[in-house]
Every structure is written in C-alpha cells, then in structure tokens.
Write a protein that holds these residues in place. Structure first.
Motif, PDB file in Angstrom:
ATOM      1  N   LEU A 144      38.846 -31.317  24.937  1.00  0.00           N
ATOM      2  CA  LEU A 144      38.678 -30.193  24.030  1.00  0.00           C
ATOM      3  C   LEU A 144      37.649 -29.229  24.563  1.00  0.00           C
ATOM      4  N   ASP A 155      34.119 -24.885  22.080  1.00  0.00           N
ATOM      5  CA  ASP A 155      34.307 -24.096  20.610  1.00  0.00           C
ATOM      6  C   ASP A 155      35.310 -25.163  19.819  1.00  0.00           C
ATOM      7  N   ARG A 156      36.356 -25.506  20.242  1.00  0.00           N
ATOM      8  CA  ARG A 156      37.323 -26.294  19.486  1.00  0.00           C
ATOM      9  C   ARG A 156      36.706 -27.766  18.909  1.00  0.00           C
TER      10      ARG A 156
END
Length: 199
Positions: A106, A109-110
């Motif tokens: 990922l 940010d996620r």
C-alpha cells in the motif's frame, strides 16, 4: 500525603462546583464543555494520586496530561491528553500497522489512513463498546488524517504569533468538543459529583 489530600480536595470541590453550574445551565455546548472540564480535572487529579502512591513503591512518575488546553490542533491535543494511552496506541498499533501495510504494497497515504482509523477506533472502543465511542474514533481518525495532509502548512503558521496560536487553540478545543459530544452522556455517568436535584 499532602499532595494526595490536595488532589482529593480538587476532585470533590470540582464535582460540587460542576453540579451547581450544570443545574442552572440549559445550553448544550456549555454542558458538554463543563463535562469535558470536570473529566480533565478529576482524571488529572486521580492520575496525580496514583503517581504519589506509585512513587512510594519506587515507580517512575507518569505524565498523563501535558496542558491539553494549550494544543493548537487535534494531533497536538492527542499528544497531550491521556499520554500513556496515546503512546501505547502509537507504539503498538499506529506505527506497526502502517509499517505492515506499507510492506504489503500500500502507498504511504493509504497505509497511514487505515492505521489512523484503526488506532482511533481502538481508542474509542477501549473506553466503552458503544456506537458513541465508535463515532468518536471515526471522527478523530478523520480529523487526524486530514490534519496530517496539511501539517507542513498549519504547524508553522499556528506556532507563529500569539493571535495565530490563539486561533489554533480555539480550533483544537472546538474540534475536540464536537468529538467529545458523541460520548459526553457516558462520561457524565462516571464522574464524581453530587446530584443536587435529588438532595
């Protein structure tokens, strides 16, 4: 012993004063602010009592509150309020989950978004398994994530000058009171104060 007695007096006196003011106030935001203030006074005083007792057994002093009313944004607030829980959640939940998700591919940010929401939902449900505390966690998770996206811009701005710092403090306390409104009814049930209407 003197410090323990002083903090016991703070707990009892703040509860009595709260009862008088709470009974004559009908404006909901003021009631929520009163509950929040009483929680702070009593929680801080009880933490000091625990520290006094623990120190007599050779335990280290634990700072649980670091002037949360001086916070300039919500991230700053949560680094000052219930510090021991915040440090635990950051060390054992937020950082490990972010790192794990980043290793799984990922983007940053996620990974941070998911870890922040899971951390604050944990903090909420750790206090009480209720819908109010679930919303409490979701709300603060969203605010902390949004603030993290603009932190480079707001941190320097809010720390420069008395007026800007005051704006930050007003913002932080307002945002916290909105989040606190989800759980104020529950908190009221655990505080120490006389119910004057029943006397």
């Amino acid at each position: 012993i003197k410090k323990v007695l002083k903090n016991i007096i703070y707990v009892l006196a703040s509860g009595i004063l709260f009862s008088f003011i709470y009974e004559i106030t009908s404006f909901t935001p003021i009631k929520i602010f009163l509950i929040y203030s009483l929680l702070y006074i009593q929680f801080k005083s009880i933490s000091e009592i625990v520290n006094c007792i623990s120190s007599s057994f050779g335990q280290d002093y634990v700072v649980n509150f670091n002037n949360p009313f001086g916070a300039i944004h919500i991230r700053d607030f949560w680094s000052r309020w219930h510090v021991s829980l915040g440090d635990f959640a950051k060390t054992h939940l937020n950082q490990p989950i972010t790192l794990y998700l980043a290793r799984k591919g990922l983007n940053a940010d996620r990974a941070f978004l998911i870890s922040v929401f899971l951390t604050f939902i944990f903090i909420g449900l750790w206090h009480n398994h209720s819908v109010g505390y679930l919303f409490f966690g979701i709300y603060f998770g969203a605010i902390v994530f949004i603030e993290s996206k603009v932190s480079n811009r707001i941190d320097g701005y809010l720390k420069s000058g008395l007026f800007k710092k005051t704006l930050g403090i007003v913002y932080a306390q307002t945002m916290h009171l909105i989040g606190f409104s989800f759980v104020s009814d529950y908190v009221l049930r655990i505080l120490i104060y006389p119910e004057l209407g029943s006397l």
